[in-house]
Design a protein around this motif. Structure first.
Motif, PDB file in Angstrom:
ATOM      1  N   UNK A   1    -111.453  -1.532  11.850  1.00 29.52           N
ATOM      2  CA  UNK A   1    -110.615  -0.617  11.071  1.00 29.52           C
ATOM      3  C   UNK A   1    -110.243   0.625  11.862  1.00 29.52           C
ATOM      4  N   UNK A   2    -111.219   1.195  12.561  1.00 31.04           N
ATOM      5  CA  UNK A   2    -110.930   2.377  13.387  1.00 31.04           C
ATOM      6  C   UNK A   2    -109.985   2.045  14.535  1.00 31.04           C
ATOM      7  N   UNK A   3    -110.149   0.845  15.111  1.00 30.12           N
ATOM      8  CA  UNK A   3    -109.236   0.435  16.187  1.00 30.12           C
ATOM      9  C   UNK A   3    -107.812   0.305  15.653  1.00 30.12           C
ATOM     10  N   UNK A   4    -107.684  -0.178  14.418  1.00 26.72           N
ATOM     11  CA  UNK A   4    -106.350  -0.302  13.823  1.00 26.72           C
ATOM     12  C   UNK A   4    -105.754   1.063  13.503  1.00 26.72           C
ATOM     13  N   UNK A   5    -106.607   2.057  13.225  1.00 26.20           N
ATOM     14  CA  UNK A   5    -106.123   3.398  12.899  1.00 26.20           C
ATOM     15  C   UNK A   5    -105.885   4.273  14.128  1.00 26.20           C
TER      16      UNK A   5
ATOM     17  N   UNK B   1    -103.251   8.981  17.184  1.00 27.01           N
ATOM     18  CA  UNK B   1    -102.434   9.430  18.310  1.00 27.01           C
ATOM     19  C   UNK B   1    -101.110  10.001  17.819  1.00 27.01           C
ATOM     20  N   UNK B   2    -100.549   9.408  16.760  1.00 27.15           N
ATOM     21  CA  UNK B   2     -99.304   9.950  16.198  1.00 27.15           C
ATOM     22  C   UNK B   2     -99.535  11.361  15.654  1.00 27.15           C
ATOM     23  N   UNK B   3    -100.686  11.588  15.026  1.00 25.45           N
ATOM     24  CA  UNK B   3    -101.017  12.924  14.537  1.00 25.45           C
ATOM     25  C   UNK B   3    -101.167  13.891  15.709  1.00 25.45           C
TER      26      UNK B   3
END
Length: 124
Positions: A106-110, A115-117
């Motif tokens: 889940x963290x890898x998917x987020x 990075x966008x933030x």
């Protein structure tokens, strides 16, 4: 008499799990040593062209590390589940490893969202 043989089988299974985990860690360390030795022989000068490229590289590294660790936890959970053979303690440890791997995936998917933030904060 059957209690002794059951205890003996459980001890043998636990020993096999520990041996499997030690071999897995040894293989990972060996692979890291091989890649480090290869990195010493090849000189690469990597310069980032922009902040956007740096953040993209960070995202890729974070995703790779998290997915790799999640895969390790998933493998450990699978081995514990198979080798547990009905032992409630081992089954619970396997479920905990599966939960940890799910959190890692889940963290890898987020990671792209994080990075966008960061890109929004930095202004890249």
């Amino acid at each position: 008499m059957s209690f002794v043989s059951t205890a003996r089988r459980t001890a043998v299974r636990r020993t096999l799990v520990v041996i499997t985990e030690v071999v897995g860690v040894a293989l990972l360390l060996f692979a890291a040593g091989v890649s480090a030795a290869h990195a010493e022989t090849v000189q690469v000068l990597a310069l980032a062209g922009s902040i956007d490229q740096v953040l993209t590289n960070i995202r890729n590294w974070v995703m790779g590390i998290l997915a790799g660790l999640a895969t390790v936890f998933f493998s450990i959970g699978g081995v514990r589940y198979v080798m547990g053979s009905g032992d409630p303690g081992e089954i619970e440890k396997a479920k905990t490893a599966f939960k940890a791997s799910g959190i890692g995936y889940g963290l890898a998917a987020l990671a792209p969202l994080v990075v966008a933030v960061l890109q929004g904060i930095v202004g890249a």
